[in-house]
Design an enzyme around this catalytic site. Structure first.
Site, PDB file in Angstrom:
ATOM      1  N   HIS A 181       3.904 -29.856  15.387  1.00 49.49           N
ATOM      2  CA  HIS A 181       5.084 -30.722  15.305  1.00 49.49           C
ATOM      3  C   HIS A 181       4.680 -32.067  14.711  1.00 49.49           C
ATOM      4  O   HIS A 181       3.739 -32.718  15.182  1.00 49.49           O
ATOM      5  CB  HIS A 181       5.720 -30.906  16.691  1.00 49.49           C
ATOM      6  CG  HIS A 181       6.385 -29.656  17.178  1.00 49.49           C
ATOM      7  ND1 HIS A 181       6.298 -29.206  18.470  1.00 49.49           N
ATOM      8  CD2 HIS A 181       7.162 -28.769  16.501  1.00 49.49           C
ATOM      9  CE1 HIS A 181       7.000 -28.072  18.583  1.00 49.49           C
ATOM     10  NE2 HIS A 181       7.527 -27.780  17.402  1.00 49.49           N
TER      11      HIS A 181
ATOM     12  N   GLU B 120       4.099 -35.633  16.662  1.00 50.15           N
ATOM     13  CA  GLU B 120       3.180 -35.694  17.801  1.00 50.15           C
ATOM     14  C   GLU B 120       1.794 -36.129  17.330  1.00 50.15           C
ATOM     15  O   GLU B 120       0.821 -35.383  17.388  1.00 50.15           O
ATOM     16  CB  GLU B 120       3.181 -34.325  18.501  1.00 50.15           C
ATOM     17  CG  GLU B 120       4.586 -33.949  18.986  1.00 50.15           C
ATOM     18  CD  GLU B 120       4.761 -32.477  19.371  1.00 50.15           C
ATOM     19  OE1 GLU B 120       3.768 -31.728  19.391  1.00 50.15           O
ATOM     20  OE2 GLU B 120       5.911 -32.087  19.658  1.00 50.15           O
TER      21      GLU B 120
ATOM     22  N   ARG C  71      10.193 -33.568  13.418  1.00 51.45           N
ATOM     23  CA  ARG C  71       9.491 -32.549  14.216  1.00 51.45           C
ATOM     24  C   ARG C  71       9.113 -31.304  13.399  1.00 51.45           C
ATOM     25  O   ARG C  71       8.024 -30.755  13.529  1.00 51.45           O
ATOM     26  CB  ARG C  71      10.419 -32.130  15.366  1.00 51.45           C
ATOM     27  CG  ARG C  71      10.032 -30.853  16.125  1.00 51.45           C
ATOM     28  CD  ARG C  71      11.051 -30.591  17.221  1.00 51.45           C
ATOM     29  NE  ARG C  71      10.906 -29.293  17.879  1.00 51.45           N
ATOM     30  CZ  ARG C  71      10.221 -29.106  19.015  1.00 51.45           C
ATOM     31  NH1 ARG C  71       9.576 -30.092  19.573  1.00 51.45           N
ATOM     32  NH2 ARG C  71      10.178 -27.907  19.573  1.00 51.45           N
TER      33      ARG C  71
ATOM     34  N   HIS D 164      -0.008 -30.344  21.654  1.00 44.85           N
ATOM     35  CA  HIS D 164       1.256 -31.063  21.406  1.00 44.85           C
ATOM     36  C   HIS D 164       1.270 -32.371  22.202  1.00 44.85           C
ATOM     37  O   HIS D 164       0.392 -32.643  23.007  1.00 44.85           O
ATOM     38  CB  HIS D 164       2.447 -30.256  21.941  1.00 44.85           C
ATOM     39  CG  HIS D 164       2.775 -28.996  21.223  1.00 44.85           C
ATOM     40  ND1 HIS D 164       3.959 -28.820  20.547  1.00 44.85           N
ATOM     41  CD2 HIS D 164       2.103 -27.829  21.101  1.00 44.85           C
ATOM     42  CE1 HIS D 164       4.003 -27.602  20.045  1.00 44.85           C
ATOM     43  NE2 HIS D 164       2.896 -26.973  20.363  1.00 44.85           N
TER      44      HIS D 164
ATOM     45  N   GLU E 117       0.416 -30.402  26.472  1.00 49.12           N
ATOM     46  CA  GLU E 117       1.338 -31.506  26.145  1.00 49.12           C
ATOM     47  C   GLU E 117       0.635 -32.774  26.593  1.00 49.12           C
ATOM     48  O   GLU E 117       0.545 -33.057  27.784  1.00 49.12           O
ATOM     49  CB  GLU E 117       2.668 -31.355  26.886  1.00 49.12           C
ATOM     50  CG  GLU E 117       3.511 -30.153  26.468  1.00 49.12           C
ATOM     51  CD  GLU E 117       4.106 -30.285  25.076  1.00 49.12           C
ATOM     52  OE1 GLU E 117       4.196 -31.417  24.552  1.00 49.12           O
ATOM     53  OE2 GLU E 117       4.473 -29.251  24.499  1.00 49.12           O
TER      54      GLU E 117
END
Ligand code: PAY
Ligand code: ZN
Length: 311
Positions: free
Chosen positions: A70, A73, A128, A198, A272
């Protein structure tokens, strides 16, 4: 910067700089790092991965890590670079890392969604998706983490190209997805661990996102993930949650993590990274170093467990 010695791992880097960094790192560490072509992006930019491998006669297993699927990020590509740097600076002296390098090969893709990453630098910081054209040029971009062939577009994804979670026109319809899928598929007998990085939210996510069903080694994935979260927290006190995507985040189909687990890769996780929402995708550069340090601890913890299982 001119030479690798002055490259700042605590800054965000443009794609141009990351391409140069990859060249320099493979020139400096010729005996352990090689750069390989993976495929072309939609806008025909080359995708390269780094293979970190020490020549050895014993059969090895492999680890896959990708960052930046993405565009917005930015901390993710920063971590892939940090990770490579740590392996290379320490494989001669650090016992743990040298043991890994003797028995594991690493495939690292620092920026998966290159077209999107560049667009987020030049035009829209919060972009994104990829940059492929749809509906006669009326909309741009596929969510590459909805485009993998894992219960494609069944839940938590959209068939409308205007949406942030547009799943593309079919499973692996996008060149970036195809490039990753065919390489990982071709190496799946060797790859024992698939890590996709991410931000944000501070989670270690395991399969599945497309169903509430548990994968066959769910308990083991939870244990290994929880241990990694503990190691991460021990560094700077950051709290992470561990669980399946569908259980602790939301349902989503077509993710690379679910796909990797479905083709038989036993350890498959989505990280994440920081933060919890204060800065979100626009994580200040001052947090790059602590974020990478703690994430490194978590990844090493996972590698410890993977290693213990196969040796
Ligand atoms: O099932 O692994 C999954 C989904 C993981 C991520 C996704 O692709 O939606 C989660 C989001 C991401 O990193 O892209 C979370 C961020 C905060 C977002 O954009 O919503
Ligand atoms: Zn993401």
């Amino acid at each position: 910067w001119r030479s690798l010695e002055t490259y700042s791992y605590d800054k965000y880097h443009s794609m141009e700089e990351i391409y140069q960094w990859m060249n320099q790192i493979s020139e400096k560490y010729t005996d352990v790092v090689t750069q390989h072509f993976l495929g072309m992006t939609y806008e025909t930019r080359p995708m390269y991965y780094l293979k970190i491998s020490q020549p050895s006669s014993n059969p090895k297993k492999s680890i896959w890590m990708d960052c930046g699927i993405h565009a917005r990020e930015w901390i993710a590509p920063a971590f892939c670079q940090w990770f490579v740097k740590e392996l290379l600076q320490n494989y001669k002296n650090d016992l743990r890392i040298s043991r890994f390098l003797r028995n594991l090969d690493f495939y690292v893709l620092p920026v998966l969604n290159i077209d999107g990453y560049i667009y987020s630098w030049t035009t829209d910081r919060l972009w994104r998706k990829s940059r492929s054209l749809h509906d006669n040029g009326t909309c741009f971009g596929t969510d590459l983490n909805r485009n993998f062939n894992a219960s494609w577009c069944s839940i938590g994804a959209s068939k409308n190209c205007q949406d942030l979670t547009f799943c593309g026109t079919g499973p692996a319809s996008e060149p970036e997805t195809k490039a990753v899928s065919s390489f990982v598929e071709s190496q799946k007998e060797n790859i024992v661990c698939f890590l996709t990085i991410h931000s944000y939210g501070q989670y270690i996510l395991l399969p599945y996102g497309y169903t509430k069903n548990k994968s066959s080694n769910h308990e083991e994935l939870i244990q290994v993930g929880q241990k990694a979260a503990n190691a991460l927290k021990a560094k700077h006190g950051t709290n992470y949650r561990v669980g399946s995507s569908a259980d602790i985040l939301y349902s989503s189909s077509g993710s690379s993590r679910d796909w990797a687990r479905d083709i038989g890769i036993p350890f498959s996780y989505t990280f994440e990274l920081r933060d919890n929402g204060t800065y979100g995708f626009v994580l200040p550069e001052a947090q790059i170093q602590p974020t990478c340090e703690e994430t490194m601890e978590a990844v090493l913890s996972i590698l410890d467990d993977v290693y213990a299982k196969y040796w």
